[in-house]
Design a protein around this motif. Structure first.
Motif, PDB file in Angstrom:
ATOM      1  N   ASN A   1      -4.637 -12.680  -8.403  1.00  0.00           N
ATOM      2  CA  ASN A   1      -5.865 -12.300  -7.713  1.00  0.00           C
ATOM      3  C   ASN A   1      -5.777 -10.937  -7.033  1.00  0.00           C
ATOM      4  O   ASN A   1      -6.697 -10.501  -6.375  1.00  0.00           O
ATOM      5  CB  ASN A   1      -6.237 -13.379  -6.683  1.00  0.00           C
ATOM      6  CG  ASN A   1      -6.644 -14.680  -7.346  1.00  0.00           C
ATOM      7  OD1 ASN A   1      -5.788 -15.461  -7.749  1.00  0.00           O
ATOM      8  ND2 ASN A   1      -7.930 -14.914  -7.482  1.00  0.00           N
ATOM      9  N   VAL A   2      -4.622 -10.279  -7.189  1.00  0.00           N
ATOM     10  CA  VAL A   2      -4.453  -8.937  -6.649  1.00  0.00           C
ATOM     11  C   VAL A   2      -4.737  -7.900  -7.733  1.00  0.00           C
ATOM     12  O   VAL A   2      -5.283  -6.834  -7.477  1.00  0.00           O
ATOM     13  CB  VAL A   2      -3.022  -8.745  -6.089  1.00  0.00           C
ATOM     14  CG1 VAL A   2      -2.832  -7.332  -5.559  1.00  0.00           C
ATOM     15  CG2 VAL A   2      -2.765  -9.761  -4.971  1.00  0.00           C
TER      16      VAL A   2
ATOM     17  N   TYR B   1       9.329  -4.860  -1.814  1.00  0.00           N
ATOM     18  CA  TYR B   1       8.508  -4.345  -0.708  1.00  0.00           C
ATOM     19  C   TYR B   1       7.224  -3.713  -1.246  1.00  0.00           C
ATOM     20  O   TYR B   1       6.133  -3.954  -0.724  1.00  0.00           O
ATOM     21  CB  TYR B   1       9.294  -3.318   0.115  1.00  0.00           C
ATOM     22  CG  TYR B   1       8.498  -2.743   1.265  1.00  0.00           C
ATOM     23  CD1 TYR B   1       8.408  -3.423   2.489  1.00  0.00           C
ATOM     24  CD2 TYR B   1       7.792  -1.543   1.115  1.00  0.00           C
ATOM     25  CE1 TYR B   1       7.650  -2.912   3.526  1.00  0.00           C
ATOM     26  CE2 TYR B   1       7.030  -1.026   2.152  1.00  0.00           C
ATOM     27  CZ  TYR B   1       6.972  -1.713   3.363  1.00  0.00           C
ATOM     28  OH  TYR B   1       6.209  -1.205   4.392  1.00  0.00           O
ATOM     29  N   ILE B   2       7.352  -2.920  -2.302  1.00  0.00           N
ATOM     30  CA  ILE B   2       6.176  -2.265  -2.884  1.00  0.00           C
ATOM     31  C   ILE B   2       5.227  -3.306  -3.486  1.00  0.00           C
ATOM     32  O   ILE B   2       4.004  -3.240  -3.292  1.00  0.00           O
ATOM     33  CB  ILE B   2       6.608  -1.241  -3.949  1.00  0.00           C
ATOM     34  CG1 ILE B   2       7.383  -0.093  -3.292  1.00  0.00           C
ATOM     35  CG2 ILE B   2       5.383  -0.681  -4.682  1.00  0.00           C
ATOM     36  CD1 ILE B   2       8.011   0.874  -4.282  1.00  0.00           C
ATOM     37  N   LEU B   3       5.771  -4.300  -4.191  1.00  0.00           N
ATOM     38  CA  LEU B   3       4.937  -5.342  -4.797  1.00  0.00           C
ATOM     39  C   LEU B   3       4.181  -6.150  -3.738  1.00  0.00           C
ATOM     40  O   LEU B   3       3.056  -6.602  -3.967  1.00  0.00           O
ATOM     41  CB  LEU B   3       5.797  -6.290  -5.641  1.00  0.00           C
ATOM     42  CG  LEU B   3       6.312  -5.737  -6.974  1.00  0.00           C
ATOM     43  CD1 LEU B   3       7.314  -6.707  -7.597  1.00  0.00           C
ATOM     44  CD2 LEU B   3       5.173  -5.453  -7.944  1.00  0.00           C
ATOM     45  N   GLY B   4       4.799  -6.341  -2.583  1.00  0.00           N
ATOM     46  CA  GLY B   4       4.176  -7.151  -1.531  1.00  0.00           C
ATOM     47  C   GLY B   4       3.254  -6.385  -0.618  1.00  0.00           C
ATOM     48  O   GLY B   4       2.554  -6.987   0.205  1.00  0.00           O
TER      49      GLY B   4
ATOM     50  N   GLY C   1      -3.293  -1.900  -7.063  1.00  0.00           N
ATOM     51  CA  GLY C   1      -3.578  -0.862  -8.036  1.00  0.00           C
ATOM     52  C   GLY C   1      -2.335  -0.344  -8.732  1.00  0.00           C
ATOM     53  O   GLY C   1      -1.394  -1.083  -9.038  1.00  0.00           O
ATOM     54  N   GLY C   2      -2.297   0.976  -8.940  1.00  0.00           N
ATOM     55  CA  GLY C   2      -1.213   1.600  -9.690  1.00  0.00           C
ATOM     56  C   GLY C   2       0.144   1.470  -9.046  1.00  0.00           C
ATOM     57  O   GLY C   2       1.172   1.446  -9.757  1.00  0.00           O
ATOM     58  N   MET C   3       0.203   1.362  -7.725  1.00  0.00           N
ATOM     59  CA  MET C   3       1.493   1.251  -7.053  1.00  0.00           C
ATOM     60  C   MET C   3       2.217  -0.042  -7.415  1.00  0.00           C
ATOM     61  O   MET C   3       3.438  -0.124  -7.314  1.00  0.00           O
ATOM     62  CB  MET C   3       1.325   1.344  -5.539  1.00  0.00           C
ATOM     63  CG  MET C   3       1.165   2.754  -5.008  1.00  0.00           C
ATOM     64  SD  MET C   3       2.566   3.827  -5.445  1.00  0.00           S
ATOM     65  CE  MET C   3       3.898   3.041  -4.520  1.00  0.00           C
TER      66      MET C   3
END
Length: 433
Positions: free
Chosen positions: A241-242, A289-292, A296-298
């Motif tokens: 859902n993200v 950390y980035i996934l959480g 979008g693209g990140m």
């Protein structure tokens, strides 16, 4: 004496591991579909997925104790029969119970493959254990890439109606490599395990399992396995859902792992197994950390960094034990694998319930979650449920982030210990010279 064709045995081992990894990739891709098809909660989905993880350690530990007694070939015949049963039972599943049993069969098969093939690879390549274990284990992420792409592309290209559902066809694809590896292993001759070839007694092997370094590595295997396998298996559920491309995140992550394991030799030789493990923990923590904390693209940047991090965890943990604690033999390798999968099964079951509770906490007070989960698309209830999942998924990832942070500290200690051990060994050589 029958000749040992190590190249053919290695190829057959890779095919067996491909079936194992296809089961992970395809199951990750159809987990949401199974939930809708059989009206399963997140807790039930976690229980089904987790069954493969605790079936694995059960088989790998038992197989570890049997491999020197009955031989690697007999174990791999058993793995083939269990894979065959698990795939067929999954295709004809009717609900939670049948999915649970069929996934257990696949988990037992996967563990039996690991129990036989890890000591087989070290016996075939005693001069290059960590590198060849990485080459062997590249077929785990490789199969996940293939499996997730099969699900993604067939979902885009086909809509099946009638007696066979698309997810059943996707699961049935695993029969092809299963039949191939079963045939190959039935025709080949096997060596004895490295421990038997070296003349290490069974008593010495069991005594070496009490080595504090081995126990320390078992504990660290809990964390490396959870970081890699829980996130990979649940990424589609947690980030569905993200982003609309959650399954592609898994494909990217595992694609990075395939590439990294294929290039393992110069990396392992440059940094040493313990150095590679420390770098892996740092990158895994950054990726999670980035996934959480992104959208979008990140998210794709996070998947790339996370893939680089978990890339070397499993095979390098095994390679470290094989190189530095060789007397632990096949039992040591299989206890490592069993410990990792057992930890994942426990963590997955716990997190499934926690995920349900997180979603429930974000719904209106007193709301019945099943009513919101089954609400018609586009309704207020469906939108509310979607928003609750959108927030809950990253929260699970952020909780999991704690594990690689702890691993960074632990692998720092391991590197210092190994550096000191090398220095002490050099001093002893100088004294006796």
């Amino acid at each position: 004496m029958n000749p040992i064709n190590r190249n053919q045995l290695f190829v057959a081992s890779c095919m067996a591991l491909l079936v194992t990894s296809l089961s992970f990739g395809i199951r990750a891709g159809i987990l949401n579909t199974l939930g809708s098809e059989f009206n399963l909660t997140a807790s039930q989905l976690a229980s089904i997925a987790g069954t493969a993880f605790w079936g694995f350690p059960l088989a790998v530990i038992i197989g570890g104790f049997l491999v020197d007694i009955i031989g690697m070939k007999r174990l791999l015949v058993l793995a083939f029969l269990l894979h065959l049963a698990g795939i067929i039972l999954t295709v004809f599943a009717k609900g939670y119970s049948s999915l649970f049993i069929s996934t257990l069969c696949i988990g037992l098969a996967n563990g039996t493959v690991e129990a036989a093939c890890n000591p087989l690879v070290t016996a075939l390549y005693p001069e290059n254990k960590t590198t060849k274990l990485n080459h062997f284990h590249l077929w785990f992420p490789g199969g996940i890439v293939i499996g997730s792409l099969i699900v993604y592309l067939t979902n885009k290209a086909f809509t099946l109606t009638g007696p066979i559902n698309l997810w059943q066809l996707q699961v049935g694809v695993m029969l092809i490599p299963a039949l191939i590896y079963g045939y190959l292993f039935s025709k080949l001759h096997f060596p004895v395990t490295e421990r038997v070839a070296a003349g290490v007694s069974t008593k010495e092997m069991y005594a070496s399992l009490l080595n504090p370094l081995f126990i320390f590595m078992i504990v660290l295997m809990f964390g490396t396995a959870i970081t890699e396998l829980f996130t990979g298996q649940w990424i589609d559920v947690l980030l569905k859902n993200v982003t609309d491309n959650a399954l592609l995140l898994l494909t990217i992550e595992t694609g990075i792992m395939v590439l990294g394991r294929g290039l393992a030799e110069p990396v392992v030789h440059r940094f040493s197994p313990q150095g590679v493990l420390l770098i892996s923990a740092i990158l895994s923590a950054l990726g999670l950390y980035i996934l959480g904390h992104s959208a979008g693209g990140m998210l794709f940047v996070g998947a790339i960094i996370f893939g680089m991090g978990v890339c070397y965890f499993w095979p390098t943990m095994l390679g470290f034990v094989a190189e530095n604690l060789p007397k632990t033999g096949a039992v040591g390798l299989n206890l490592m694998g069993g410990a990792g999968m057992f930890a994942v099964s426990i963590y997955m079951s716990f997190m499934g319930g926690y995920y349900d509770r997180l979603i429930a906490s974000k719904l209106p007070a007193g709301a019945e979650m099943s009513a919101y989960a089954n609400a018609a698309a586009g309704t207020d209830m469906a939108n509310t449920y979607s928003e609750a999942r959108k927030v809950a998924g990253p929260e699970i990832i952020n909780v999991t982030l704690i594990i690689p942070i702890v691993l960074i500290l632990a692998f720092t200690v391991l590197n210092l210990y190994m550096r000191n051990r090398v220095k002490m060994h050099k001093k002893e050589i100088l004294k006796t010279a």
